[in-house]
Design a protein around this motif. Structure first.
Motif, PDB file in Angstrom:
ATOM      1  N   ALA A 255       0.857  -1.183   0.000  1.00 55.36           N
ATOM      2  CA  ALA A 255       0.000   0.000   0.000  1.00 55.36           C
ATOM      3  C   ALA A 255       0.892   1.231   0.000  1.00 55.36           C
ATOM      4  N   LEU A 256       0.604   2.147  -0.917  1.00 57.52           N
ATOM      5  CA  LEU A 256       1.399   3.376  -1.063  1.00 57.52           C
ATOM      6  C   LEU A 256       0.532   4.603  -0.855  1.00 57.52           C
ATOM      7  N   ASP A 257       1.094   5.617  -0.223  1.00 57.82           N
ATOM      8  CA  ASP A 257       0.458   6.921  -0.159  1.00 57.82           C
ATOM      9  C   ASP A 257       0.573   7.525  -1.553  1.00 57.82           C
ATOM     10  N   ARG A 258      -0.552   7.836  -2.137  1.00 57.90           N
ATOM     11  CA  ARG A 258      -0.570   8.294  -3.527  1.00 57.90           C
ATOM     12  C   ARG A 258       0.160   9.625  -3.720  1.00 57.90           C
ATOM     13  N   SER A 259       0.156  10.481  -2.709  1.00 56.55           N
ATOM     14  CA  SER A 259       0.805  11.785  -2.851  1.00 56.55           C
ATOM     15  C   SER A 259       2.325  11.710  -2.706  1.00 56.55           C
ATOM     16  N   ARG A 260       2.828  10.644  -2.089  1.00 54.78           N
ATOM     17  CA  ARG A 260       4.274  10.526  -1.862  1.00 54.78           C
ATOM     18  C   ARG A 260       4.920   9.426  -2.689  1.00 54.78           C
ATOM     19  N   GLY A 261       4.129   8.483  -3.162  1.00 58.21           N
ATOM     20  CA  GLY A 261       4.678   7.343  -3.868  1.00 58.21           C
ATOM     21  C   GLY A 261       4.780   7.551  -5.361  1.00 58.21           C
ATOM     22  N   ASN A 262       5.654   6.792  -5.969  1.00 61.62           N
ATOM     23  CA  ASN A 262       5.808   6.776  -7.419  1.00 61.62           C
ATOM     24  C   ASN A 262       5.444   5.372  -7.869  1.00 61.62           C
ATOM     25  N   LEU A 263       4.340   5.256  -8.581  1.00 65.37           N
ATOM     26  CA  LEU A 263       3.812   3.948  -8.960  1.00 65.37           C
ATOM     27  C   LEU A 263       4.809   3.145  -9.798  1.00 65.37           C
ATOM     28  N   ALA A 264       5.439   3.766 -10.756  1.00 63.60           N
ATOM     29  CA  ALA A 264       6.394   3.059 -11.616  1.00 63.60           C
ATOM     30  C   ALA A 264       7.575   2.525 -10.800  1.00 63.60           C
ATOM     31  N   LEU A 265       8.098   3.342  -9.906  1.00 66.66           N
ATOM     32  CA  LEU A 265       9.220   2.901  -9.078  1.00 66.66           C
ATOM     33  C   LEU A 265       8.794   1.801  -8.113  1.00 66.66           C
ATOM     34  N   ALA A 266       7.587   1.898  -7.591  1.00 70.98           N
ATOM     35  CA  ALA A 266       7.087   0.862  -6.689  1.00 70.98           C
ATOM     36  C   ALA A 266       6.944  -0.468  -7.416  1.00 70.98           C
ATOM     37  N   ARG A 267       6.392  -0.441  -8.617  1.00 69.40           N
ATOM     38  CA  ARG A 267       6.258  -1.678  -9.404  1.00 69.40           C
ATOM     39  C   ARG A 267       7.638  -2.278  -9.690  1.00 69.40           C
ATOM     40  N   HIS A 268       8.577  -1.429 -10.052  1.00 68.45           N
ATOM     41  CA  HIS A 268       9.943  -1.893 -10.319  1.00 68.45           C
ATOM     42  C   HIS A 268      10.567  -2.494  -9.054  1.00 68.45           C
ATOM     43  N   GLY A 269      10.354  -1.838  -7.920  1.00 65.93           N
ATOM     44  CA  GLY A 269      10.888  -2.340  -6.652  1.00 65.93           C
ATOM     45  C   GLY A 269      10.307  -3.697  -6.276  1.00 65.93           C
TER      46      GLY A 269
END
Length: 121
Positions: free
Chosen positions: A97-111
């Motif tokens: 779960a990511l905070d949408r205002s602080r997270g980067n979806l592309a980087l999270a998927r890559h991670g």
């Protein structure tokens, strides 16, 4: 890398609110970090198990032999990423779960993809 290390690394992803490794046959989390009063990771693990099961049934009904790479649920303030772990025989998934205002979806998927490759269960 073991589950504990993978969970710690996932929580280092910008905007991470909580992470779990979940067995989607039982709906139980094998491990989790983060969460809190507004994110019950045990409840989220069980609920997202139903999401994974439903998608698996749909793929089977459609006769598709593809594997799920990840499932994204977007909320007004959060992203929820579900990544099945193919290395674990297909019965486990990573939930982030990511905070949408602080997270980067592309980087999270890559991670998560990197963690999946390095995770040993």
């Amino acid at each position: 890398m073991n589950i504990e290390t993978a969970l710690k690394e996932a929580m280092a992803i910008d905007g991470a609110l909580g992470v779990a490794v979940v067995d989607y046959e039982s709906g139980m989390a094998l491990g989790s970090l983060g969460g809190g009063p507004h994110l019950d990771l045990e409840l989220a693990a069980a609920g997202n198990t139903e999401v994974v099961r439903a998608k698996q049934r749909t793929l089977a009904s459609l006769g598709l032999s593809d594997e799920i790479e990840d499932i994204l649920i977007t909320l007004s303030g959060q992203y929820h990423l579900i990544r099945p772990l193919t290395s674990a025989g297909g019965s486990l998934f990573l939930y982030l779960a990511l905070d949408r205002s602080r997270g980067n979806l592309a980087l999270a998927r890559h991670g998560l993809k990197r963690l999946e490759a390095e995770l040993e269960i």
